[in-house]
Design an enzyme around this catalytic site. Sequence first.
Site, mmCIF file in Angstrom:
data_model
loop_
_atom_site.group_PDB
_atom_site.id
_atom_site.type_symbol
_atom_site.label_atom_id
_atom_site.label_comp_id
_atom_site.label_asym_id
_atom_site.label_seq_id
_atom_site.Cartn_x
_atom_site.Cartn_y
_atom_site.Cartn_z
ATOM 1 C CD GLU A 44 -2.322 -1.309 2.831
ATOM 2 O OE1 GLU A 44 -2.943 -0.314 3.272
ATOM 3 O OE2 GLU A 44 -2.142 -2.352 3.497
ATOM 4 C CE LYS B 294 5.492 5.725 6.423
ATOM 5 N NZ LYS B 294 5.306 7.191 6.541
ATOM 6 C CG ASP C 114 4.618 12.754 4.318
ATOM 7 O OD1 ASP C 114 4.738 12.316 5.466
ATOM 8 O OD2 ASP C 114 5.342 13.641 3.831
ATOM 9 C CE1 TYR D 231 -2.934 2.462 9.326
ATOM 10 C CE2 TYR D 231 -2.916 4.350 7.824
ATOM 11 C CZ TYR D 231 -2.626 3.785 9.059
ATOM 12 O OH TYR D 231 -2.036 4.552 10.037
ATOM 13 C CE LYS E 257 -0.457 -2.261 6.954
ATOM 14 N NZ LYS E 257 -1.821 -1.720 7.133
ATOM 15 C CE LYS F 226 9.406 6.984 5.026
ATOM 16 N NZ LYS F 226 9.898 7.423 6.348
ATOM 17 C CB CYS G 67 11.563 48.064 5.477
ATOM 18 S SG CYS G 67 10.225 47.479 4.406
ATOM 19 C CB CYS H 39 8.807 51.737 3.760
ATOM 20 S SG CYS H 39 9.126 50.943 5.363
ATOM 21 C CB CYS I 271 8.656 46.522 8.035
ATOM 22 S SG CYS I 271 8.314 48.265 7.641
ATOM 23 C CB CYS J 85 5.553 49.389 5.096
ATOM 24 S SG CYS J 85 6.563 48.386 3.968
#
Length: 455
Positions: free
Chosen positions: A118, A120, A122, A230, A295, A319, A413, A416, A431, A436
């Site tokens: 299956e 995997k 994330d 699962y 599995k 992995k 900045c 500005c 800032c 700004c």
Amino acid sequence: MAFTAQQQLRAAELRQLLNRAAHAYYVLDAPEFEDAVYDRLYRELLDLEQQHPDLLSADSPTQRVGGPPAEGFSSVEHRIGMLSLDNAFNAEELQAWDGRLGRQLEDNPERQREYVCELKIDGNALALSYADGVLVRAATRGDGSRGEEITANVRTIQAVPLRLQLKQPPAWVEVRGEAFIPDDTFEAINAERQQRGEALFANPRNACAGTLRQLDPKVVAARRLDFFAYTVHLPADAMGPKSQWDALQWLETAGFRVNPHRERASGADGVVAFYDRWEEQRHQLPYATDGVVVKLDALERQQLAGFTQKAPRWAIALKYAAEEAPSRLLRLVAQVGRTGVVTPVAEFEAVPLAGTSVSRATLHNADRLEELDLHSGDTIVVRKAGEIIPEVLRVLPELRPEGAERLELPSHCPECGSLLVRESGEAATRCVNSSCPAILRGALRHWVSRQAMDV
């Protein structure tokens, strides 16, 4: 006001119709009703429940989003522990694991073990508890023995059935699965956060984890999490599945989304073939994957194999390597957000990663910039964290040009010219000039956005 028997029957009928329609729409991708019809039935049920609160039930679709924000999460004990999986990172490590499993099972050396592969996902593991077919609790994995109770948040996930699609459900059912945020939803969430001047999530998994721990279920609902189941655990006297493959089919019958990209495989070679095939194909999927879960198929043989102190012997996560590529830094840009937060952004020569061309990556803040020790013209290693967000992983100082200048955030900045401020104990540099231009532009974009005036 007491409800009539007719109202009680109608409420039950509406719950059944709406739950079936939600399952068809979100799980099967085969809508049964037009939106207008669904909305009318939903409104009818909502009116009935508001007039007669005693008609409310835990499996009502009106309960997916509701209630005030929680003050916090309580710790709950899992009925069945949630162990982690051991990892393998290449075919050789998988072959070694397969050999150890064969010896544990005392198999003939020539015997090929039957596995289920299956993808995997994330995301974040969840434990769902059902009593007489109704969802009564949802919890995070936590330490495997105890997790945080987040039922109100999980109710907002449309792919999680509030009532199992079974005529005679067992007295209790424990389901394990992965909550996740699809890629396009993740990008939209980060775009909204950027408009508000908030820190971006590094990857969909982090965004999902943060979402599940929101105290307000309405925030969770707005982020449109998804879910793949699962694993299922049933009482000893229930007529349950005999294999992992059958367990996945049982979950589908019960109303869960199960990842369609799964396959039975004979022996380690069959597993590696599946793994290799999906190494490239997975980049076309609308969600992040980082490997293949393998599995042993027969549940009886899983019991024979048993467990170590931290993981089942009969399963492993194979992995994929994080995709990385070197590139040359072109410039460092200071980006000013709506709230005045100044974010360093690295711009570099475009490199292909996970099927897309990448040329920019946020460095988050001054601390990360200092940690990298970035210099002009540096060769950097870039990867897609969670295969979505580009990040600068490290610098290759051995390739640094002679006389290269160390890069830092500017003291003023860039929009500005105001002096930038960093408060003690904060990671952000800001800032603080409310006039700004960058702050004003960001405020205007936020004001007309869908989350505000929706202009």
